[in-house]
Design a protein around this motif. Structure first.
Motif, PDB file in Angstrom:
ATOM      1  N   ASN A 124       0.863  -1.218   0.173  1.00  0.00           N
ATOM      2  CA  ASN A 124      -0.098  -0.183   0.041  1.00  0.00           C
ATOM      3  C   ASN A 124       0.895   1.302  -0.011  1.00  0.00           C
ATOM      4  OD1 ASN A 124      -2.392  -1.545   0.189  1.00  0.00           O
ATOM      5  ND2 ASN A 124      -1.591  -1.915   2.447  1.00  0.00           N
ATOM      6  N   VAL A 125       0.798   1.989  -0.878  1.00  0.00           N
ATOM      7  CA  VAL A 125       1.517   3.251  -0.920  1.00  0.00           C
ATOM      8  C   VAL A 125       0.576   4.556  -1.290  1.00  0.00           C
ATOM      9  CG1 VAL A 125       3.462   1.954  -1.952  1.00  0.00           C
ATOM     10  CG2 VAL A 125       1.922   3.017  -3.610  1.00  0.00           C
ATOM     11  N   SER A 126       1.263   5.835  -0.858  1.00  0.00           N
ATOM     12  CA  SER A 126       0.639   7.091  -1.192  1.00  0.00           C
ATOM     13  C   SER A 126       1.440   7.715  -2.034  1.00  0.00           C
ATOM     14  CB  SER A 126       0.438   7.878   0.213  1.00  0.00           C
ATOM     15  OG  SER A 126      -0.485   7.134   1.083  1.00  0.00           O
ATOM     16  N   VAL A 127       0.936   8.255  -3.149  1.00  0.00           N
ATOM     17  CA  VAL A 127       1.499   8.977  -4.167  1.00  0.00           C
ATOM     18  C   VAL A 127       1.016  10.393  -4.219  1.00  0.00           C
ATOM     19  CG1 VAL A 127       2.328   6.729  -5.277  1.00  0.00           C
ATOM     20  CG2 VAL A 127       0.046   8.117  -5.787  1.00  0.00           C
ATOM     21  N   LYS A 128       2.202  11.318  -4.687  1.00  0.00           N
ATOM     22  CA  LYS A 128       1.791  12.715  -5.141  1.00  0.00           C
ATOM     23  C   LYS A 128       2.709  13.181  -6.167  1.00  0.00           C
ATOM     24  CE  LYS A 128       1.600  17.438  -2.941  1.00  0.00           C
ATOM     25  NZ  LYS A 128       1.823  18.146  -1.663  1.00  0.00           N
TER      26      LYS A 128
END
Length: 270
Positions: free
Chosen positions: A164-168
């Motif tokens: 699970n990753v958060s990206v911006k």
């Protein structure tokens, strides 16, 4: 007169001492902290059935570990095509998806038929993947181009079989009118090798760089915005993949041009 000379000498010595004391502070404050250089994505289309591929695999692994000029961050994607597979040897890391991706590059870069080993740097230039100097030149040239800022972080790390990753993604740089900036997430694994028993590499223990285990599009970045894309993504992780060797790679790529505008990579926590 003696008192005057003594006074002047004392003032002179005091100025020298003050200058010597303050100089290191001035120099230290003028230096900027060392930072990671521009990210450059290097894709290698390869196969365990190709006798010319192991040197290219080794080159990509070396480049990924070297300290390149300008502290360039090289992000390696080793993609195993399936058209070398035969009854004598089937590459266990091959996928028709990577073959299809290479065929798209062949059309855009106009290099004719796909071949192995082939390196593609930031989606804009291709060459035989074992050419060390061409690879270094292409990487350094790509690093000098404007990059779209990309940030990726692991969200809620756990051992449940999911990444699970958060990206911006920041403001897009280098996009052409009419093109779509696609956001892709890949999982790579290092430390892989095979004792090949058939095909052109029969009898060889073939080692690899960062093998692409999975890759999927997770969205599209929008132009004319300081944050062109943001969100969370989930990538299933197979139990046979060694989690300590896995990395998540996030990159933004033009759908038509195939140029990679920006990228980032992180290790997946065990």
């Amino acid at each position: 007169m003696k008192h005057l000379l003594a006074g002047l000498t004392l003032i002179f010595l005091s100025l020298i001492a003050a200058r010597a004391f303050t100089r290191p502070h001035v120099q230290a404050s003028s230096r900027t902290p060392e930072t990671v250089g521009a990210p450059v994505v290097v894709e290698l289309f390869t196969s365990e059935g190709c006798s010319s591929c192991p040197p290219a695999d080794a080159l990509l692994a070396r480049l990924a570990q070297e300290q390149l000029p300008g502290n360039v961050q090289l992000i390696a994607l080793e993609e195993h095509v399936d058209y070398w597979n035969s009854l004598s040897w089937t590459d266990p890391y091959s996928s028709p998806d990577w073959t299809s991706r290479q065929y798209v590059y062949a059309g855009v870069l106009k290099n004719g038929n796909p071949y192995t080993p082939q390196m593609v740097v930031d989606g804009t230039v291709e060459f035989v993947g074992s050419h060390s100097q061409k690879a270094r030149d292409a990487v350094l040239k790509a690093a000098s181009q404007a990059k779209t800022p990309v940030v990726v972080s692991q969200a809620n790390p756990n051992g449940t079989g999911a990444g699970n990753v958060s990206v911006k993604v920041g403001k897009l740089e280098g996009t052409a009118p009419g093109d779509t900036a696609e956001v892709w997430l890949a999982i790579t694994e290092t430390g892989l090798h095979s004792a090949v028993t058939g095909g052109e590499n029969a009898g060889e223990d073939v080692h690899h760089a960062a093998v692409v285990r999975s890759m999927r599009k997770i969205g599209e970045a929008k132009a004319d915005s300081e944050t062109s894309f943001a969100g969370d993504a989930r990538m299933p992780l197979q139990k046979e993949w060694k989690r300590e060797n896995l990395r998540a790679v996030l990159f933004v790529q033009g759908k038509k041009s195939r140029r990679i505008f920006g990228a980032a990579e992180i290790r997946i926590a065990p």
